[in-house]
Design a protein around this motif. Structure first.
Motif, PDB file in Angstrom:
ATOM      1  N   ASP A  59       3.913  -7.861  -3.554  1.00  0.00           N
ATOM      2  CA  ASP A  59       3.734  -8.455  -2.164  1.00  0.00           C
ATOM      3  C   ASP A  59       3.833  -9.967  -2.103  1.00  0.00           C
ATOM      4  O   ASP A  59       4.429 -10.630  -1.545  1.00  0.00           O
ATOM      5  CB  ASP A  59       2.270  -8.088  -1.742  1.00  0.00           C
ATOM      6  CG  ASP A  59       2.280  -8.321  -0.005  1.00  0.00           C
ATOM      7  OD1 ASP A  59       3.263  -8.090   0.686  1.00  0.00           O
ATOM      8  OD2 ASP A  59       1.340  -9.063   0.336  1.00  0.00           O
ATOM      9  N   SER A  71       2.260  -2.920  -3.059  1.00  0.00           N
ATOM     10  CA  SER A  71       1.722  -3.989  -3.084  1.00  0.00           C
ATOM     11  C   SER A  71       1.717  -5.094  -3.990  1.00  0.00           C
ATOM     12  O   SER A  71       1.223  -6.073  -3.748  1.00  0.00           O
ATOM     13  CB  SER A  71       0.260  -3.674  -2.503  1.00  0.00           C
ATOM     14  OG  SER A  71      -0.443  -2.850  -3.687  1.00  0.00           O
ATOM     15  N   HIS A 107      -1.714   1.285  -0.996  1.00  0.00           N
ATOM     16  CA  HIS A 107      -1.047   0.290  -1.953  1.00  0.00           C
ATOM     17  C   HIS A 107       0.043   0.218  -1.441  1.00  0.00           C
ATOM     18  O   HIS A 107       0.872  -0.544  -2.313  1.00  0.00           O
ATOM     19  CB  HIS A 107      -1.361   0.762  -3.506  1.00  0.00           C
ATOM     20  CG  HIS A 107      -0.793   2.195  -3.723  1.00  0.00           C
ATOM     21  ND1 HIS A 107      -1.738   3.272  -3.437  1.00  0.00           N
ATOM     22  CD2 HIS A 107       0.246   2.551  -4.240  1.00  0.00           C
ATOM     23  CE1 HIS A 107      -1.008   4.219  -3.805  1.00  0.00           C
ATOM     24  NE2 HIS A 107       0.235   3.752  -4.248  1.00  0.00           N
ATOM     25  N   HIS A 108       0.704   0.590  -0.413  1.00  0.00           N
ATOM     26  CA  HIS A 108       1.855   0.423  -0.089  1.00  0.00           C
ATOM     27  C   HIS A 108       2.008  -0.665   1.184  1.00  0.00           C
ATOM     28  O   HIS A 108       1.073  -0.428   2.003  1.00  0.00           O
ATOM     29  CB  HIS A 108       2.680   1.655   0.494  1.00  0.00           C
ATOM     30  CG  HIS A 108       2.964   2.606  -0.607  1.00  0.00           C
ATOM     31  ND1 HIS A 108       2.835   3.985  -0.727  1.00  0.00           N
ATOM     32  CD2 HIS A 108       3.579   2.448  -1.944  1.00  0.00           C
ATOM     33  CE1 HIS A 108       2.701   4.598  -1.832  1.00  0.00           C
ATOM     34  NE2 HIS A 108       3.237   3.677  -2.712  1.00  0.00           N
ATOM     35  N   LYS A 109       2.978  -1.379   1.375  1.00  0.00           N
ATOM     36  CA  LYS A 109       3.138  -2.389   2.323  1.00  0.00           C
ATOM     37  C   LYS A 109       4.256  -1.920   3.111  1.00  0.00           C
ATOM     38  O   LYS A 109       5.426  -1.476   2.703  1.00  0.00           O
ATOM     39  CB  LYS A 109       3.268  -3.615   1.919  1.00  0.00           C
ATOM     40  CG  LYS A 109       2.236  -4.261   1.069  1.00  0.00           C
ATOM     41  CD  LYS A 109       0.884  -4.815   1.939  1.00  0.00           C
ATOM     42  CE  LYS A 109      -0.044  -5.492   1.297  1.00  0.00           C
ATOM     43  NZ  LYS A 109      -1.097  -6.065   2.096  1.00  0.00           N
TER      44      LYS A 109
END
Length: 324
Positions: A288, A285, A166-168
């Motif tokens: 985002d 995210s 869930h990280h960009k």
């Protein structure tokens, strides 16, 4: 297509997930209640129901506030991401005008990035977005993931391993390392030889208080070892030490160029093979597609792309050509 269990999901009060996210963010029943707009007793009741639903205590009172259990930490990110998607789907399309926006962005970054980015970013904001303020925090590669998940930090900048799903992550640039030193004090000129590199005491920057770095790994591969005179967690202290002491430091190339130009120090390619390093942005995210966050990330990307003065690039090219 993923099938939703409408019957099972219908038995869950989705407001409990909002309460859970507030509790995980605030780590306090009182503050979480204020964030959501509930009374303290109602939030306490929501926590009790959450504990029943998930079969876990979720938050345990400790000396410094409420601490999440491992299960709560595992639930936090996917629940926050789901709530963000729901919010994006049902709220009116948000507009963002940097010229009129009034808000604070929190950015986690090491001082080696701060010294390069902050002056340009603040100057840019004062021109195009005077109502936007920055809160800069020291970047810890472990804590940054928790801070992003809990919305305590909007953006991380630094050298990261991969985050969770869930990280960009977006790479801003890749660079290598350069040696920085005062030739009058160390008795050497560029390009630094391996013999001088091993003879001179070194200054090491470590954010995790370790006296071992990538240089030590590279030297170990050729059966050599360096002497470390000082280990510091602050990159910005290194050039002041190098300026006044007969020592050498090996730093990321962009910040090394900056300090050499500003303080009249000398640069040299390292006489050992060191891996390239990637400086990246990392964000949750759920932000985002947020227009404000997108603008911030693009602004940071553009400012970080600024190249060092061409004179330094020409000098480095000549120095590299002289290496054996």
């Amino acid at each position: 297509m993923f099938k939703i269990d409408h019957t099972g999901l219908g038995k869950l009060d989705l407001n409990l997930l909002v309460a859970f996210d507030a509790l995980m963010t605030e780590r306090s029943v009182t503050r979480a209640a204020a964030r959501v707009g509930l009374g303290q007793s109602a939030m306490s009741h929501a926590l009790a129901r959450l504990r029943t639903v998930f079969g876990d205590e979720l938050l345990i009172r400790g000396p410094d506030g409420m601490r999440p259990t491992p299960k709560a930490l595992a639930l936090s990110a996917p629940i926050r991401a789901a709530l963000a998607q729901i919010e994006a789907a049902v709220r009116p399309e948000r507009t963002f005008d940097p010229a009129t926006e009034d808000r604070t962005f929190t950015i986690g970054l090491p001082d080696s990035v701060e010294v390069l980015l902050a002056p340009k970013l603040v100057a840019h904001l004062q021109t195009v977005a005077p109502g936007i303020r920055l809160l800069l925090r020291t970047m810890d590669r472990i804590r940054i993931l928790e801070d992003l998940d809990a919305a305590r930090t909007d953006l991380g900048i630094g050298v990261f391993d991969e985050g969770q799903t869930h990280h960009k992550r977006r790479i801003l640039h890749k660079e290598n390392y350069l040696c920085i030193f005062n030739p009058r004090l160390v008795g050497a000129e560029p390009p630094i030889t391996l013999a001088d590199y091993l003879r001179l005491p070194h200054v090491l920057t470590s954010l995790v208080e370790s006296q071992h770095g990538v240089v030590d790994d590279a030297l170990a591969k050729i059966g050599e070892k360096r002497t470390i005179a000082l280990t510091s967690p602050r990159f910005t202290a290194v050039p002041f030490v190098v300026l006044q002491a007969p020592v050498i430091a090996t730093m990321h190339s962009k910040v090394a160029r900056y300090f050499a130009e500003a303080m009249g120090l000398t640069l040299s390619p390292a006489p050992v093979i060191l891996p390239d390093v990637a400086v990246s942005m990392l964000w949750h995210s759920s932000y985002d597609s947020d227009p404000a966050h997108q603008w911030l990330r693009e602004t940071v990307r553009a400012l970080m792309a600024t190249e060092p003065p061409p004179g330094l690039n020409l000098w480095l090219l000549r120095a590299q050509q002289e290496l054996p």
